[in-house]
Design a protein around this motif. Sequence first.
Motif, PDB file in Angstrom:
ATOM      1  N   LEU A   1      26.967  39.838  35.323  1.00 49.54           N
ATOM      2  CA  LEU A   1      26.458  38.623  34.707  1.00 49.54           C
ATOM      3  C   LEU A   1      24.946  38.736  34.527  1.00 49.54           C
ATOM      4  O   LEU A   1      24.314  39.701  34.973  1.00 49.54           O
ATOM      5  N   SER A   2      24.368  37.751  33.881  1.00 54.55           N
ATOM      6  CA  SER A   2      22.935  37.832  33.568  1.00 54.55           C
ATOM      7  C   SER A   2      22.050  37.755  34.805  1.00 54.55           C
ATOM      8  O   SER A   2      20.992  38.388  34.866  1.00 54.55           O
ATOM      9  N   GLU A   3      22.461  36.977  35.817  1.00 58.67           N
ATOM     10  CA  GLU A   3      21.611  36.781  36.990  1.00 58.67           C
ATOM     11  C   GLU A   3      22.177  37.402  38.259  1.00 58.67           C
ATOM     12  O   GLU A   3      21.527  37.368  39.300  1.00 58.67           O
ATOM     13  N   SER A   4      23.387  37.926  38.196  1.00 55.78           N
ATOM     14  CA  SER A   4      23.983  38.496  39.396  1.00 55.78           C
ATOM     15  C   SER A   4      25.124  39.431  39.024  1.00 55.78           C
ATOM     16  O   SER A   4      25.571  39.475  37.875  1.00 55.78           O
ATOM     17  N   THR A   5      25.574  40.173  40.014  1.00 58.16           N
ATOM     18  CA  THR A   5      26.781  40.982  39.887  1.00 58.16           C
ATOM     19  C   THR A   5      27.794  40.432  40.872  1.00 58.16           C
ATOM     20  O   THR A   5      27.493  40.297  42.065  1.00 58.16           O
ATOM     21  N   GLU A   6      28.980  40.092  40.372  1.00 61.20           N
ATOM     22  CA  GLU A   6      30.033  39.540  41.219  1.00 61.20           C
ATOM     23  C   GLU A   6      31.028  40.639  41.572  1.00 61.20           C
ATOM     24  O   GLU A   6      31.618  41.259  40.692  1.00 61.20           O
ATOM     25  N   PHE A   7      31.222  40.858  42.864  1.00 61.82           N
ATOM     26  CA  PHE A   7      32.242  41.772  43.356  1.00 61.82           C
ATOM     27  C   PHE A   7      33.422  40.902  43.804  1.00 61.82           C
ATOM     28  O   PHE A   7      33.260  40.022  44.655  1.00 61.82           O
ATOM     29  N   VAL A   8      34.584  41.128  43.208  1.00 60.65           N
ATOM     30  CA  VAL A   8      35.703  40.201  43.376  1.00 60.65           C
ATOM     31  C   VAL A   8      36.939  40.929  43.882  1.00 60.65           C
ATOM     32  O   VAL A   8      37.304  41.999  43.368  1.00 60.65           O
ATOM     33  N   ALA A   9      37.591  40.344  44.891  1.00 63.34           N
ATOM     34  CA  ALA A   9      38.928  40.753  45.313  1.00 63.34           C
ATOM     35  C   ALA A   9      39.828  39.538  45.134  1.00 63.34           C
ATOM     36  O   ALA A   9      39.505  38.453  45.642  1.00 63.34           O
ATOM     37  N   ALA A  10      40.923  39.697  44.394  1.00 61.54           N
ATOM     38  CA  ALA A  10      41.796  38.567  44.094  1.00 61.54           C
ATOM     39  C   ALA A  10      43.243  38.951  44.342  1.00 61.54           C
ATOM     40  O   ALA A  10      43.652  40.091  44.064  1.00 61.54           O
ATOM     41  N   SER A  11      44.011  38.016  44.859  1.00 59.99           N
ATOM     42  CA  SER A  11      45.426  38.281  45.135  1.00 59.99           C
ATOM     43  C   SER A  11      46.288  37.132  44.643  1.00 59.99           C
ATOM     44  O   SER A  11      45.851  35.974  44.600  1.00 59.99           O
ATOM     45  N   LEU A  12      47.500  37.459  44.264  1.00 61.01           N
ATOM     46  CA  LEU A  12      48.513  36.477  43.885  1.00 61.01           C
ATOM     47  C   LEU A  12      49.755  36.777  44.700  1.00 61.01           C
ATOM     48  O   LEU A  12      50.330  37.861  44.611  1.00 61.01           O
ATOM     49  N   GLU A  13      50.156  35.830  45.530  1.00 61.98           N
ATOM     50  CA  GLU A  13      51.375  35.975  46.317  1.00 61.98           C
ATOM     51  C   GLU A  13      52.162  34.674  46.218  1.00 61.98           C
ATOM     52  O   GLU A  13      51.729  33.647  46.737  1.00 61.98           O
ATOM     53  N   GLY A  14      53.294  34.722  45.540  1.00 59.46           N
ATOM     54  CA  GLY A  14      54.085  33.516  45.349  1.00 59.46           C
ATOM     55  C   GLY A  14      53.302  32.487  44.559  1.00 59.46           C
ATOM     56  O   GLY A  14      52.853  32.741  43.442  1.00 59.46           O
ATOM     57  N   SER A  15      53.101  31.315  45.144  1.00 62.35           N
ATOM     58  CA  SER A  15      52.372  30.241  44.459  1.00 62.35           C
ATOM     59  C   SER A  15      50.923  30.141  44.906  1.00 62.35           C
ATOM     60  O   SER A  15      50.239  29.182  44.575  1.00 62.35           O
ATOM     61  N   ARG A  16      50.440  31.160  45.624  1.00 54.53           N
ATOM     62  CA  ARG A  16      49.089  31.108  46.199  1.00 54.53           C
ATOM     63  C   ARG A  16      48.185  32.168  45.578  1.00 54.53           C
ATOM     64  O   ARG A  16      48.536  33.346  45.496  1.00 54.53           O
ATOM     65  N   VAL A  17      47.009  31.733  45.140  1.00 56.16           N
ATOM     66  CA  VAL A  17      46.001  32.633  44.590  1.00 56.16           C
ATOM     67  C   VAL A  17      44.764  32.556  45.477  1.00 56.16           C
ATOM     68  O   VAL A  17      44.292  31.465  45.797  1.00 56.16           O
ATOM     69  N   VAL A  18      44.257  33.716  45.876  1.00 57.08           N
ATOM     70  CA  VAL A  18      43.035  33.774  46.675  1.00 57.08           C
ATOM     71  C   VAL A  18      42.032  34.652  45.941  1.00 57.08           C
ATOM     72  O   VAL A  18      42.372  35.743  45.467  1.00 57.08           O
ATOM     73  N   ARG A  19      40.796  34.174  45.826  1.00 57.42           N
ATOM     74  CA  ARG A  19      39.707  34.970  45.265  1.00 57.42           C
ATOM     75  C   ARG A  19      38.568  35.016  46.282  1.00 57.42           C
ATOM     76  O   ARG A  19      38.146  33.989  46.805  1.00 57.42           O
ATOM     77  N   LEU A  20      38.090  36.207  46.527  1.00 60.48           N
ATOM     78  CA  LEU A  20      36.919  36.413  47.368  1.00 60.48           C
ATOM     79  C   LEU A  20      35.832  36.991  46.473  1.00 60.48           C
ATOM     80  O   LEU A  20      36.043  38.020  45.825  1.00 60.48           O
ATOM     81  N   VAL A  21      34.684  36.338  46.427  1.00 60.27           N
ATOM     82  CA  VAL A  21      33.605  36.746  45.528  1.00 60.27           C
ATOM     83  C   VAL A  21      32.328  36.944  46.332  1.00 60.27           C
ATOM     84  O   VAL A  21      31.916  36.052  47.077  1.00 60.27           O
ATOM     85  N   ALA A  22      31.724  38.112  46.175  1.00 59.54           N
ATOM     86  CA  ALA A  22      30.383  38.350  46.719  1.00 59.54           C
ATOM     87  C   ALA A  22      29.451  38.505  45.527  1.00 59.54           C
ATOM     88  O   ALA A  22      29.540  39.484  44.780  1.00 59.54           O
ATOM     89  N   ALA A  23      28.594  37.506  45.316  1.00 57.34           N
ATOM     90  CA  ALA A  23      27.652  37.523  44.195  1.00 57.34           C
ATOM     91  C   ALA A  23      26.292  37.966  44.695  1.00 57.34           C
ATOM     92  O   ALA A  23      25.743  37.377  45.627  1.00 57.34           O
ATOM     93  N   LEU A  24      25.760  39.002  44.067  1.00 59.49           N
ATOM     94  CA  LEU A  24      24.490  39.573  44.516  1.00 59.49           C
ATOM     95  C   LEU A  24      23.526  39.704  43.344  1.00 59.49           C
ATOM     96  O   LEU A  24      23.930  40.084  42.241  1.00 59.49           O
ATOM     97  N   PRO A  25      22.254  39.413  43.559  1.00 59.18           N
ATOM     98  CA  PRO A  25      21.257  39.659  42.506  1.00 59.18           C
ATOM     99  C   PRO A  25      21.152  41.161  42.262  1.00 59.18           C
ATOM    100  O   PRO A  25      21.500  41.966  43.129  1.00 59.18           O
ATOM    101  N   PRO A  26      20.667  41.567  41.080  1.00 60.97           N
ATOM    102  CA  PRO A  26      20.643  42.990  40.730  1.00 60.97           C
ATOM    103  C   PRO A  26      19.985  43.884  41.780  1.00 60.97           C
ATOM    104  O   PRO A  26      20.456  45.002  42.038  1.00 60.97           O
ATOM    105  N   ALA A  27      18.931  43.426  42.412  1.00 61.65           N
ATOM    106  CA  ALA A  27      18.213  44.266  43.381  1.00 61.65           C
ATOM    107  C   ALA A  27      19.039  44.570  44.627  1.00 61.65           C
ATOM    108  O   ALA A  27      18.763  45.547  45.340  1.00 61.65           O
TER     109      ALA A  27
END
Length: 209
Positions: free
Chosen positions: A162-188
């Motif tokens: 993204l313009s102001e950060s980089t998002e590192f994402v782990a996402a899972s779908l199990e049955g009716s449940r969705v989980v997203r884990l996001v670590a957003a870090l500035p470019p540096a």
Amino acid sequence: MSSSKRLTGGFAALLILSAATACTSGGPAPSPAPGSSTVEASPTNGPTAPITARDGRTVLPTSESNACSLLSEAAIRDALGSVAQTLQAPQPSADRLPDGTTQDFCLYPFENGGPTTNAVLVEVRNYPTPQAAAGSDPFALLMNAEDLPGLRQPAKYAVNSLSESTEFVAASLEGSRVVRLVAALPPAKAWDRAAGREHMKKLATAAGL
């Protein structure tokens, strides 16, 4: 596509977090973003009462969000290493949709009063049915997603630039449940893709994915 449209769904939900936090702390609620629904509290609502939005959503008091139970602060620090050593206390929020979907969010800034472009976000969405969960296209906002093997649940890994950060994402779908884990870090502070994969896999493992 603009960077604002590529943001993960949970960061858009931080508008809900701001509204819920303001209402529970006695401060003024922020002006709604263009196209968003306005949240109105009933005059009889106490400080811990749910807030009903005009579109039928229910924004619950922060204490009723379950996303913060997925990861401890110690687990986040251990998984993410030096970028998380200044991790701040979690900021939870929750949203209940008219169709029965529950959305729980937990934001962990990396600095006091820090922006969402320098933070960890945990999203837990429970849909009424597995079909509804799959139909929500939970991996649509992941750029160049790849499978993340070695976990208990099928999961994907992506790096959203993204313009102001980089998002590192782990996402899972199990049955009716969705989980997203996001670590957003500035470019540096951002990792390369391979290092980010290892950090996010460790975080996903700690979250039970």
